[in-house]
Motif scaffolding. Structure first.
Motif, PDB file in Angstrom:
ATOM      1  N   THR A  76       0.848  -1.187   0.000  1.00 55.83           N
ATOM      2  CA  THR A  76       0.000   0.000   0.000  1.00 55.83           C
ATOM      3  C   THR A  76       0.883   1.236   0.000  1.00 55.83           C
ATOM      4  O   THR A  76       1.764   1.377   0.851  1.00 55.83           O
ATOM      5  CB  THR A  76      -0.916   0.014   1.242  1.00 55.83           C
ATOM      6  N   ASP A 101      -3.220   3.589  -2.352  1.00 53.81           N
ATOM      7  CA  ASP A 101      -4.247   3.551  -1.325  1.00 53.81           C
ATOM      8  C   ASP A 101      -5.313   4.615  -1.593  1.00 53.81           C
ATOM      9  O   ASP A 101      -5.100   5.558  -2.365  1.00 53.81           O
ATOM     10  CB  ASP A 101      -3.597   3.797   0.041  1.00 53.81           C
ATOM     11  N   ARG A 372      -8.893  -0.989   0.331  1.00 59.06           N
ATOM     12  CA  ARG A 372      -8.036   0.188   0.414  1.00 59.06           C
ATOM     13  C   ARG A 372      -8.673   1.454  -0.136  1.00 59.06           C
ATOM     14  O   ARG A 372      -8.126   2.542   0.029  1.00 59.06           O
ATOM     15  CB  ARG A 372      -6.722  -0.087  -0.317  1.00 59.06           C
ATOM     16  N   TYR A 373      -9.809   1.335  -0.790  1.00 58.87           N
ATOM     17  CA  TYR A 373     -10.474   2.512  -1.345  1.00 58.87           C
ATOM     18  C   TYR A 373     -11.949   2.189  -1.505  1.00 58.87           C
ATOM     19  O   TYR A 373     -12.374   1.031  -1.362  1.00 58.87           O
ATOM     20  CB  TYR A 373      -9.849   2.928  -2.679  1.00 58.87           C
TER      21      TYR A 373
END
Length: 746
Positions: A76, A101, A372-373
Motif C-alpha cells: 500500500t 491507497d 483500500r479505497y
C-alpha cells in the motif's frame, strides 16, 4: 500553472471520497520527472514508489525497476510514480495501479500524448524477428491515451507548455463509513480472527472458510484489493492454532505472501506462534499446527498429508492441476475475478464441472467491497477499461443456438477492433478464457504486434470463436546460427525449439503460422466451431506459408483435436511445465515442399527419440498422452527385429517365452504398433505397451497402475497384447514359431 494547488485539490477530493486519482504528466521526460518530484513534495512526504528504469531519481521515494514491479503487489502506497518513457508495458501498469491507497495518487510520467503512440515509443519487445520496431504499431498506446483524455478522475498536465488539460476532479460525495464486521454466532474461528477482518465481506469469507474443518471445497472470488488472501490467511492461522496442518500453494510465493503475513499475525495475537521460517515459508504453531508453502507441482502430491490445502490465485493454474487438488481432505480455491493473474470467469467455465463432480461439499463466497479505497473508485474503473481486465465473451443467448454453418469468418485487425469496443471486448474475453494465464501485455500484442493475425467466426456480429496466429520463421542465416548456438530470439517459439533444442540449424528457414490461441464460446463448445475456424485460417494462409504449427500442454483430448485438424506430432518436451504440470507437444501441418521436408525429418527424429526417451526423461508421461502423441505422428516405424527376436516375442505371445529375454524387441514392436495409424488394440492393452516395454516400469508398478490383480496376470496380459502385433508384422520366422505352439496345443 500551480502544480501544488492542483495536487492539493486532487488529494482533498480523493481523501474525502476515499478514492484515488490519476495524474498524467505528459511531455519531456526530464520535465515530467521534475514535476513528479514537485507532486510528491506537495503531498508532504508520502509513502511513495517511483517505477523507472533509472535516472531522474526522486529523493525520499523508493525506486523500483519495471521488471520488478510485481514486488508492489499486496503493498500500500500513498503514491506511485510510473515512468512511461522507458520500460513501460501494460503488465507493469497493471501491477502498480493496485498499490495506491484510497486518498492517494497514481502518477504517470508520459511522453507528449499526441506523440506517444508514434514510432519513437514503439515497444521493442513486440518486434519479433524478422520484424523490427518500425513494424510495431501504436494502437494500444493510442487507445490508452484516449482513456486518459476521457475518463473521470484522470488529470492531464502538459509539462512542456505548463497547461492543465484536465483537472481530474469529479466532485464525489463523501465516503460512507465502513460497517465494522461482527463475529457470527456460529463461528468456529476465534474472535481475534474476526477482529482482524476489515470489511463484512472479509468476515463472510472467513466464515465460509471455516468449512475447511469439515472437508468442504471453498471457492473465494474477488477482484484485486478486496482482501481475499488476507481472509485465507486468517483461516489458515485459525486452523494452525487448532493444531491442523495447512498447505498453501500459488503460482509463486509472492501471490500467497499475504496469506502468510495474516496467518503469522493472528498466531502471534493468539500467543500460538512457535516459529516463522521466512526462507522455507513455514509457520509452526504451539500444539503442532503449521502453515507451509509449496509450489503447484509439488502440491499435487499433498506432501506431508495436510489437513487442508489453500490454493491462492487459483485461476492462474490450469484445470487439470486444480482437479488434482480435489484429492485434498479439504481445499480452498482463492481466485481473482478480473486480473492479469488469471480470471475467475475462466475458472468458472473450465473448472466448475470438475468441482461439482467431486466428493466435497462446495461453499461459494464473493468479496465485492474494496479494502483500500471506496467502491466505484475511478482509477480502478479506468484500469479495468484501459487494460480490459473485465473483458468477457458475448452473452450466452447471443450465440447459443448457432451452428458452424451460420458463422461468418472475418479478420479482426487492430482497426476493426478499435472501431468497435464491444467486438474488442468479446474477442479478448474469449482469448482470456483460452488460456489459464492471460495478461495485459496480451492486449498490447493483439493490437500492436506485427507478427500476429487474429481471425474469428461471428454470429450476427458477435464473436463465437477466435484464433490468434503468430507468424514465425523466415529468419536470416545469422540469426539462425545464433539460435543454434544458444541465443534466445523473441517470439519464434517453434523455430527456436527446432533449432536450439533439436539441433536443426535450418529449422528457422521455412515460414509458418503458430496457432497461439484458439477459443470457442463456452455455450457452443464441442460443436465444430474450432475446426471450422482452423479450416478457414488454413484456406486463407496455406498458400503464403510453409507450415501451420502449435505448441501446448498435451492431454489426450487436445492431441486428438489437433490431429483431426491435420496437425502431426514432431516433439514432446522432456520436462513438465512448472505451472501446468503438463508435458508440451509440438505439432506441424506442412503446406509446402519446404514445410514437408521440415515436418518429415522431425517426425522421423521424434519417433526415434520416443523409443528410448519414454524409459528416461518421459518415464512418467501419462500413457494415454503417449498413445495419442505417437498415433498422431506421420511417420510409421517398421518393426526392426531379427529372426531370433521375432521368435522370442512370438514365444512370449503364444508360448512360454519371457519378456526379459529381449526387451528391446518388445520395445521396437510396441513403437511400430503405436505409430501405425490403422493398428488397433484396446486402450488398456496399449497402456500396457507404454508402461512396460516403453517406460520400463517394474511389473509390480505396472500391475498397480493398470489395475491388474497380480504381476502374473499383468505378464500374461502383455503376452496377449503382442499376439495381434505378431500376426500383423511378423515375418516367416514368427509364423513358424507360432505354428509350433498351435500344433503342440492342437
Amino acid at each position: 500553472m500551480d502544480l501544488a494547488d492542483r495536487v492539493a485539490a486532487l488529494r482533498a477530493e480523493a481523501e474525502r471520497a476515499n478514492e484515488r486519482r490519476l495524474l498524467t504528466l505528459a511531455g519531456d521526460r526530464g520535465r515530467g520527472l521534475d514535476a513528479a518530484r514537485d507532486v510528491l513534495d506537495a503531498m508532504g512526504d508520502p509513502a511513495a514508489t517511483v517505477v523507472t528504469t533509472g535516472g531522474g531519481g526522486i529523493a525520499g521515494a523508493d525506486h523500483c525497476h519495471p521488471d520488478r514491479a510485481d514486488r508492489l503487489l499486496g503493498t500500500t502506497r500513498d503514491a506511485v510514480v510510473l515512468d512511461c518513457h522507458a520500460g513501460f508495458s501494460a503488465n507493469v501498469l497493471g501491477r502498480v495501479v493496485g498499490a495506491v491507497d484510497g486518498g492517494g495518487l497514481l502518477v504517470l510520467v508520459t511522453p507528449p500524448l499526441d506523440e506517444w503512440p508514434g514510432d519513437d515509443y514503439a515497444d521493442e519487445r513486440l518486434a519479433v524477428p524478422p520484424y523490427t520496431t518500425a513494424d510495431v504499431t501504436g494502437h494500444f498506446r493510442r487507445r490508452l491515451v484516449d482513456t486518459l483524455r476521457a475518463h473521470p478522475g484522470v488529470a492531464v498536465v502538459d509539462v512542456d507548455a505548463g497547461i492543465v488539460e484536465r483537472d481530474g476532479l469529479t466532485d464525489p460525495p463523501p465516503a460512507r463509513p465502513r460497517t465494522s464486521p461482527s463475529t457470527p454466532d456460529d463461528a468456529t474461528a476465534s474472535a481475534a480472527a474476526y477482529d482482524a477482518c476489515l470489511t463484512s465481506d472479509q468476515a463472510d469469507a472467513l466464515h465460509a472458510l471455516e468449512g475447511l474443518r469439515d472437508g468442504a471445497a471453498v471457492v473465494v472470488e474477488a477482484d484485486r484489493g478486496r482482501g481475499k488472501s488476507a481472509a485465507a490467511g486468517l483461516a489458515a492461522g485459525s486452523l494452525a492454532a487448532e493444531g491442523r496442518d495447512v498447505l498453501v500453494t500459488a503460482p509463486a510465493y509472492r501471490n500467497a505472501a499475504e496469506v502468510f503475513e495474516r496467518a503469522e499475525a493472528l498466531l502471534s495475537t493468539l500467543g500460538r506462534l512457535e516459529n516463522a521460517d521466512d526462507e522455507t515459508h513455514d509457520l509452526t504453531a504451539t500444539g503442532g499446527g503449521r502453515v507451509r508453502f509449496t509450489d503447484p507441482a509439488a502440491a499435487v502430491d499433498l506432501p506431508g498429508d495436510p489437513d487442508a490445502l489453500i490454493v491462492d490465485e487459483a485461476a492462474a493454474l490450469p484445470v487439470r492441476r486444480l482437479a488434482a487438488y480435489l484429492d485434498a481432505p479439504a481445499v480452498a480455491f482463492v481466485t481473482t475475478v478480473h486480473g492479469y493473474e488469471g480470471t475467475g470467469r475462466g475458472f468458472d467455465v473450465r473448472f466448475r464441472d470438475r468441482l461439482a463432480e467431486s466428493d466435497h461439499a462446495v461453499i461459494d463466497v464473493r468479496l465485492d467491497e474494496p479494502i483500500r479505497y471506496a467502491a466505484g473508485d475511478p482509477v480502478e474503473i479506468w484500469a479495468f477499461r484501459a487494460l480490459l481486465l473485465d473483458a468477457r465473451p458475448a452473452a450466452d443467448q447471443l450465440v447459443a443456438d448457432a451452428t458452424p454453418a451460420d458463422a461468418t469468418y472475418r479478420a479482426l485487425d487492430a482497426a476493426a477492433l478499435l472501431a468497435d469496443e464491444h467486438l474488442l471486448r468479446e474477442a479478448f474475453g474469449l482469448l482470456v478464457l483460452a488460456h489459464y494465464r492471460t495478461e495485459p501485455d496480451d492486449l498490447a500484442r493483439l493490437l500492436d504486434a506485427p507478427n500476429l493475425d487474429c481471425r474469428a467466426l461471428c454470429i450476427d456480429g458477435h464473436v463465437a470463436a477466435v484464433a490468434l496466429l503468430a507468424r514465425e520463421g523466415g529468419l536470416p542465416e545469422s540469426l539462425r546460427v545464433d539460435m543454434y548456438e544458444g541465443a534466445r530470439v523473441r517470439g519464434n517459439m517453434l523455430p527456436d525449439v527446432l533449432t536450439s533444442q533439436l539441433r536443426d540449424i535450418d529449422g528457422g528457414t521455412p515460414v509458418g503460422y503458430r496457432v497461439l490461441r484458439i477459443a470457442t464460446h463456452h455455450a457452443i463448445r464441442s460443436t465444430g466451431f474450432g475446426s471450422r475456424l482452423l479450416a478457414a485460417c488454413h484456406d486463407e494462409f496455406d498458400a503464403d506459408v510453409d507450415w501451420f504449427g502449435v505448441g501446448y500442454g498435451a492431454t489426450p483430448r487436445l492431441v486428438r483435436f489437433w490431429e483431426r485438424n491435420g496437425y502431426r506430432t514432431v516433439h514432446c518436451s522432456t520436462t513438465r511445465n512448472a505451472t501446468s504440470g503438463e508435458y508440451s507437444a509440438i505439432m506441424l501441418r506442412p503446406t509446402s515442399p519446404a514445410g514437408h521436408d521440415l515436418h518429415d525429418r522431425h517426425a522421423r527424429r521424434f519417433c526415434a527419440r520416443m523409443r528410448d526417451g519414454l524409459s528416461d526423461a518421459l518415464d512418467d508421461l501419462d500413457p494415454d498422452v503417449a498413445r495419442a502423441m505417437l498415433r498422431a505422428t506421420d511417420h510409421s516405424l517398421a518393426p526392426d527385429l531379427t529372426d531370433h527376436e521375432w521368435r522370442v516375442v512370438t514365444a512370449a505371445a503364444y508360448g512360454p517365452g519371457l519378456y526379459d529375454a529381449a526387451p528391446g524387441a518388445f520395445r521396437n514392436l510396441a513403437m511400430a504398433h503405436l505409430t501405425d495409424p490403422v493398428a488397433d488394440l484396446s486402450a488398456r492393452a496399449e497402456r500396457l505397451l507404454v508402461r512396460k516395454p516403453l517406460q520400463a516400469h517394474s511389473w509390480e508398478r505396472v500391475a498397480a497402475d493398470l489395475d491388474y490383480v497380480s504381476t502374473r496376470q499383468c505378464m500374461r496380459a502383455l503376452g496377449e497384447a503382442y499376439r495381434p502385433l505378431v500376426d500383423r508384422y511378423g515375418p516367416e520366422a514368427a509364423r513358424e514359431e507360432r505354428r509350433r505352439y498351435e500344433e503342440r496345443d492342437g
